[in-house]
Design a protein around this motif. Sequence first.
Motif, PDB file in Angstrom:
ATOM      1  N   GLU A 140       0.835  -1.213   0.000  1.00 21.12           N
ATOM      2  CA  GLU A 140       0.000   0.000   0.000  1.00 21.12           C
ATOM      3  C   GLU A 140       0.864   1.254   0.000  1.00 21.12           C
ATOM      4  O   GLU A 140       0.585   2.214  -0.752  1.00 21.12           O
ATOM      5  CB  GLU A 140      -0.914  -0.012   1.230  1.00 21.12           C
TER       6      GLU A 140
ATOM      7  N   ARG B 241       1.070   4.065  -3.116  1.00 21.86           N
ATOM      8  CA  ARG B 241       0.830   5.503  -2.930  1.00 21.86           C
ATOM      9  C   ARG B 241       2.076   6.315  -3.280  1.00 21.86           C
ATOM     10  O   ARG B 241       1.992   7.401  -3.866  1.00 21.86           O
ATOM     11  CB  ARG B 241       0.399   5.775  -1.485  1.00 21.86           C
TER      12      ARG B 241
ATOM     13  N   THR C 208      -6.888   5.281  -8.654  1.00 21.54           N
ATOM     14  CA  THR C 208      -6.673   5.540  -7.237  1.00 21.54           C
ATOM     15  C   THR C 208      -5.761   4.450  -6.664  1.00 21.54           C
ATOM     16  O   THR C 208      -5.540   3.400  -7.286  1.00 21.54           O
ATOM     17  CB  THR C 208      -7.990   5.539  -6.472  1.00 21.54           C
TER      18      THR C 208
ATOM     19  N   GLU D 290      -6.454   2.511  -4.287  1.00 21.82           N
ATOM     20  CA  GLU D 290      -7.275   1.318  -4.075  1.00 21.82           C
ATOM     21  C   GLU D 290      -7.436   0.529  -5.375  1.00 21.82           C
ATOM     22  O   GLU D 290      -7.344  -0.707  -5.385  1.00 21.82           O
ATOM     23  CB  GLU D 290      -8.645   1.707  -3.522  1.00 21.82           C
ATOM     24  N   GLU D 291      -7.654   1.223  -6.477  1.00 24.95           N
ATOM     25  CA  GLU D 291      -7.796   0.549  -7.771  1.00 24.95           C
ATOM     26  C   GLU D 291      -6.490  -0.133  -8.184  1.00 24.95           C
ATOM     27  O   GLU D 291      -6.501  -1.263  -8.680  1.00 24.95           O
ATOM     28  CB  GLU D 291      -8.216   1.573  -8.845  1.00 24.95           C
TER      29      GLU D 291
ATOM     30  N   LYS E 265      -5.896  -3.266  -6.215  1.00 23.77           N
ATOM     31  CA  LYS E 265      -6.746  -4.358  -6.702  1.00 23.77           C
ATOM     32  C   LYS E 265      -6.141  -4.993  -7.956  1.00 23.77           C
ATOM     33  O   LYS E 265      -6.233  -6.204  -8.158  1.00 23.77           O
ATOM     34  CB  LYS E 265      -8.146  -3.830  -6.999  1.00 23.77           C
TER      35      LYS E 265
END
Length: 444
Positions: A319, A323, A335, A337-338, A341
């Motif tokens: 993570e 970022r 994003t 999060e995308e 995934k």
Amino acid sequence: MDQQDSILEGNYPAKAHCAKVASYLQTKSANAAGKAVIYLEGQKTILIEDNDEPRPFRQRRPFFYLSGCSLPDCHLIYELSTETLTLFVPDLDPDNVIWSGLPLMPAEALKIYDIDNCLPNSSLPAHLSSLAQKDSDIRFYIKDIPRDALPSIAETTVSTDTKLLHPAIDECRVTKDSYEIALLRKANTISTAAHTAVLRAIPTARNEQDLEAVFTASCISNGAKHQAYHGIFGSGENAATLHYQHNNQPLSNRKNILVDAGAEWNCYCSDVTRTMPLTGTFDPQSRAIYTLVQRMQSAALALLKPTVKWETLHTRAHEIATRGLLDLGILHNGTAEELMKERISVAFFPHGLGHYLGMDTHDTGGNPDYGDPDAMFRFLRIRGEIPEGAVVTVEPGVYFCRFIVEPFLRDERTGRFIDEGVLEGFWGVGGVRIEGLFPPFSVG
């Protein structure tokens, strides 16, 4: 004398390890509660093919764990019912003494090893036969079929188990006692000095092999004649190869060097990685990636506590990487999060966060699942909870490996998330990895 050296003045706790393994066997097999015996062979002297010189010796780790003995051609027997540990050592060979000097004698072995008895190897067959004939219900726990002793056992009707002992030792090795922690710290102290020597030698070094030589010399001068693994000294884009082995390329016109190397001390390993600028300071791209990897490691360490799942730390590192790469513009069009995934960070952080450390660099008991269909977890060397007393490495990294990244660029699904223009400025960084070992919890 510091606490570490004070602990190491004592004998390696072989009998405590035998008792630990015996307890594990008793939880897995009713037979181990009776008159059971553990038998192990140490590593043999093996000659180089077509040569009269022996191969470099490396003691079998299960044998060392239960004996503390790093000599070749030895054997051990541990009787569970009496908690008696007997070491068998090579007999005195007068011809060999001419060339190699006197071997370790049984009386000396009793002083330096945590054992009850020491006998010459010539007495092993009779000793095994005696144990077998003493009680027909006795059960032998053997890691492998013993070449020398097999006839002695085969001539009897005793039962043998060749499957349970190996996993028992592997599981017991996961948690370390204070003596093992001291051995690991000693290896790490020597490795720290060697990494510092490499950093100081960079201004005058011309080739990766020059720095490998500095590291090895520093370890040997501090008493560590063996390396825990083949060191990695990768400069420039070579640092993007996780286990780069050549260590022979010139350093000129390259930005950084990744040094992943560690000494071995009395069969226990260190594993340390540092990434260093070859010009004295990081350029902006290298500094940005180095800072990102530091943040990945700090975030993972903040979660390290008893019974935490290793997958949780690994996910957190990904993570932070995602970022960070977004902030640098290397990743875009989605994003965090995308992108998580889609597992885009795997293109830049393809390996697991770390591993157990002990007598092996990638120590036992991690239960990896290399068939995991999830690319983010496939190469994790540890799965599940970290027990109290374990020692782990935490080694996040960000790499710019063309072989790994370019397939992501060519794939329509993943290529749209990577900005090739921005990426172009980072190939020369090669790779950044920061690794240290952490005995995260109390060991009693």
